[in-house]
Scaffold this motif. Structure first.
Motif, PDB file in Angstrom:
ATOM      1  N   GLU A  95      65.427  26.930  17.917  1.00  0.00           N
ATOM      2  CA  GLU A  95      66.506  27.586  17.171  1.00  0.00           C
ATOM      3  C   GLU A  95      67.222  26.592  16.268  1.00  0.00           C
ATOM      4  OE1 GLU A  95      70.764  29.025  18.630  1.00  0.00           O
ATOM      5  OE2 GLU A  95      69.149  30.302  19.409  1.00  0.00           O
ATOM      6  N   SER A  96      67.479  25.368  16.793  1.00  0.00           N
ATOM      7  CA  SER A  96      68.186  24.343  16.025  1.00  0.00           C
ATOM      8  C   SER A  96      67.984  22.992  16.704  1.00  0.00           C
ATOM      9  CB  SER A  96      69.684  24.666  15.952  1.00  0.00           C
ATOM     10  OG  SER A  96      70.246  24.694  17.259  1.00  0.00           O
ATOM     11  N   TYR A  97      68.450  21.943  16.026  1.00  0.00           N
ATOM     12  CA  TYR A  97      68.411  20.604  16.625  1.00  0.00           C
ATOM     13  C   TYR A  97      69.695  19.872  16.275  1.00  0.00           C
ATOM     14  CZ  TYR A  97      67.374  18.429  12.120  1.00  0.00           C
ATOM     15  OH  TYR A  97      67.446  17.996  10.817  1.00  0.00           O
ATOM     16  N   ARG A  98      69.998  18.861  17.092  1.00  0.00           N
ATOM     17  CA  ARG A  98      71.190  18.040  16.889  1.00  0.00           C
ATOM     18  C   ARG A  98      70.898  16.618  17.358  1.00  0.00           C
ATOM     19  NH1 ARG A  98      75.708  21.719  20.042  1.00  0.00           N
ATOM     20  NH2 ARG A  98      75.130  23.698  19.116  1.00  0.00           N
ATOM     21  N   PRO A 103      60.816  28.253  13.986  1.00  0.00           N
ATOM     22  CA  PRO A 103      61.744  29.230  14.555  1.00  0.00           C
ATOM     23  C   PRO A 103      61.191  29.978  15.772  1.00  0.00           C
ATOM     24  CG  PRO A 103      60.922  29.969  12.420  1.00  0.00           C
ATOM     25  CD  PRO A 103      60.431  28.573  12.612  1.00  0.00           C
ATOM     26  N   ARG A 144      67.678  23.163  20.606  1.00  0.00           N
ATOM     27  CA  ARG A 144      68.033  24.399  21.311  1.00  0.00           C
ATOM     28  C   ARG A 144      66.820  25.301  21.203  1.00  0.00           C
ATOM     29  NH1 ARG A 144      73.583  27.781  21.503  1.00  0.00           N
ATOM     30  NH2 ARG A 144      73.028  28.765  23.471  1.00  0.00           N
ATOM     31  N   SER A 159      64.290  28.439  21.177  1.00  0.00           N
ATOM     32  CA  SER A 159      64.395  29.781  20.593  1.00  0.00           C
ATOM     33  C   SER A 159      64.420  30.822  21.713  1.00  0.00           C
ATOM     34  CB  SER A 159      63.226  30.049  19.648  1.00  0.00           C
ATOM     35  OG  SER A 159      62.062  30.355  20.397  1.00  0.00           O
TER      36      SER A 159
END
Length: 142
Positions: free
Chosen positions: A104-107, A100, A26, A28
């Motif tokens: 924002e994040s990972y999956r 950052p 996702r 940033s």
């Protein structure tokens, strides 16, 4: 007509999963297409090969080393970016540390899980459609 920009995308399959799971980030809030979900990747810099760019972009975004395996596919986005989609390999025990400023994040998501995300970039939807149409093959397809 707007100038075509060049970019690369890293396609990472989770080792050992029974169903193909892809590394999805996702973005940033400080980069182009903030908050959108997509595969890691970015622009190719002047004088850089696709392989060098995908390795650099992955390192900048996720702090992990990868080895490019092969170019899977090529597409042109609605924003006039020609993307080279690369199958890459990452060591399974390697830590992922998102930057950052970029991520924002990972999956790890299956194609169905990724496609269920309302904020998935259109280019990633096109990638899955091309895969299902047989435009390219992934290792150990089920």
């Amino acid at each position: 007509m707007a100038q075509v920009r060049l970019g690369v995308v890293a396609v990472v399959l989770k080792p050992g999963s029974s169903q193909a799971s892809f590394l999805v980030i996702r973005r940033s809030q400080t980069v182009r297409s903030p908050g959108k979900f997509c595969f890691p990747g970015g622009s190719i810099e002047a004088g850089e090969s696709e392989e060098e760019a995908v390795v650099r972009e992955f390192w900048e975004e996720l702090g992990a080393r990868i080895t490019p395996q092969r170019r899977l596919w090529q597409s042109l986005t609605i924003t006039n970016v020609r993307l080279a989609w690369w199958l890459v390999e990452m060591l399974p025990d390697q830590a992922i540390t998102p930057n950052p400023l970029e991520v924002e994040s990972y999956r790890w998501l299956t194609s169905d899980e990724a496609l269920a995300l309302p904020d998935l970039l259109a280019s990633n939807r096109d990638f899955y459609a091309a895969w299902w149409q047989g435009d390219f093959h992934l290792p150990a397809e089920r």
